[in-house]
Motif scaffolding. Sequence first.
Motif, short mmCIF file in Angstrom:
data_model
loop_
_atom_site.label_atom_id
_atom_site.label_comp_id
_atom_site.label_asym_id
_atom_site.label_seq_id
_atom_site.Cartn_x
_atom_site.Cartn_y
_atom_site.Cartn_z
N ALA A 197 25.80 22.44 13.59
CA ALA A 197 26.39 22.95 14.83
C ALA A 197 27.25 21.89 15.49
N VAL A 198 26.79 20.64 15.48
CA VAL A 198 27.60 19.54 16.03
C VAL A 198 28.89 19.40 15.24
N LYS A 199 28.79 19.49 13.93
CA LYS A 199 29.98 19.37 13.08
C LYS A 199 30.98 20.49 13.39
N ARG A 200 30.49 21.72 13.57
CA ARG A 200 31.40 22.83 13.89
C ARG A 200 32.09 22.61 15.23
N GLU A 201 31.33 22.09 16.20
CA GLU A 201 31.89 21.88 17.54
C GLU A 201 32.87 20.72 17.57
N MET A 202 32.51 19.61 16.91
CA MET A 202 33.27 18.39 17.06
C MET A 202 34.30 18.18 15.95
N GLY A 203 34.16 18.91 14.85
CA GLY A 203 35.09 18.73 13.74
C GLY A 203 34.61 17.68 12.76
N GLY A 204 35.30 17.59 11.65
CA GLY A 204 34.95 16.63 10.61
C GLY A 204 34.38 17.32 9.39
N TYR A 205 33.86 16.52 8.47
CA TYR A 205 33.28 17.02 7.23
C TYR A 205 31.81 16.60 7.18
N LEU A 206 31.02 17.37 6.42
CA LEU A 206 29.59 17.11 6.34
C LEU A 206 29.18 16.98 4.88
N LEU A 207 28.50 15.85 4.56
CA LEU A 207 27.94 15.62 3.24
C LEU A 207 26.42 15.52 3.37
N VAL A 208 25.71 16.25 2.51
CA VAL A 208 24.25 16.19 2.49
C VAL A 208 23.80 15.66 1.14
N ASP A 209 23.01 14.60 1.17
CA ASP A 209 22.40 14.06 -0.03
C ASP A 209 21.09 14.80 -0.26
N GLU A 210 21.07 15.67 -1.27
CA GLU A 210 19.90 16.49 -1.57
C GLU A 210 19.06 15.90 -2.72
N ALA A 211 19.12 14.57 -2.89
CA ALA A 211 18.43 13.93 -4.00
C ALA A 211 16.96 14.32 -4.06
#
Length: 404
Positions: free
Chosen positions: A198-212
């Motif tokens: 939700a923060v990413k949608r509001e503020m912009g940018g890209y999101l990477l999740v490490d699902e190791a």
Amino acid sequence: MGLFDKHLAYRDAYKAIQQAGADPFTVRFDAVVSPTEGIVDGRPTILLGTNNYLGLTFDEKAIAASVKAVQERGTGTTGSRIANGSFEAHVALETALAKFYGRKHAMVFTTGYQANLGVLSTLVGRGDHLILDADSHASIYDGSRLGHAEVIRFRHNDPEDLAKRLRRLKDVPGERLIVVEGIYSMIGDTAPLKEIAAVKREMGGYLLVDEAHSMGVLGATGRGLAEAAGVEDDVDFIVGTFSKSLGAIGGFCVSSLDDFEVMRVICRPYMFTASLPPAVVASTLVALEQMIAKPQLREQLNSNACRLYDGLTALGFVTGPAASPIVAATMPDVERAIAMWNGLLQSGVYLNLALPPATPDSRPLLRCSISASHTHEQIDQVLKVFAEVGTALGVIDGQQRAFA
């Protein structure tokens, strides 16, 4: 001044560990006889520190595929895919991973560490901003150092702090890449990914999740925390490894962003490292198929995790915030942590000793990783040994001994 003088404090700390008993950095297995049992110094030992979440290291179909591949394709590729070309199995594995995650693109790396090193150092560069959870894995920090982006840390699992730091970047040029993990490797806690998305949608940018540590563990189909949290559309990149749930070695990144394939000619850790050998690729492909076809493995894993977590908590050990395949018991001090680890090993239980500064809050941990292959009898035996050793060392008071 000697070359290693700057590391003398670590040398002295290591010597203190060695003097206390067995050396956790050089434990030798005489044999590994199953996903959950090995032989140490001639003694049958329950394996509780191997990250073998689904127990697929001994899967018969994966072993057969690996043997066939090494017989037909040899022991290694002897070079990178840029230099020596791709084997058909490399492409098949990338295709399977992209399909599994519902993404357009997938890249396979030789290790999970290398995946983070390559992806993070390539996606953002000079003038960009890399925003990391403060408790990120070493491979994430090292990937940030290899690149030239500004590195900004936000408080662990704190979406409000992430938002505050992104607000400070308002009107500042450059891309923003937010990096979090599905399950954090020390105490097994999960990221508040719905709020972070939700923060990413509001503020912009890209999101990477490490699902190791969350691939094959979380989500309706095992795709990880992004699936479990219902925010897969908000996640631009997923990085993972084959060395946990898939029982092999290697790493990957999947994405649906346009022009992702240019990574193959600009990502230095990918370009200049020998590719995975055929035997590993073959076993990983089969393990992925088994993970998809057998959701009961994930169900058994989570049941086992709850059994161990609830048992340790009932005994009076300080555990993490919730049950997960990583169950950590916080020790009161380094001396008792080392003594406890030695006592457990001598009683036939192998797990991981984690000492400061590698731990999140500078307190020593005994880190357990559960497998779907552990039996209830093995888990109960582990709890019995924890109770006996913990009581003898004064880590617990010995009054709560449900598994004694």
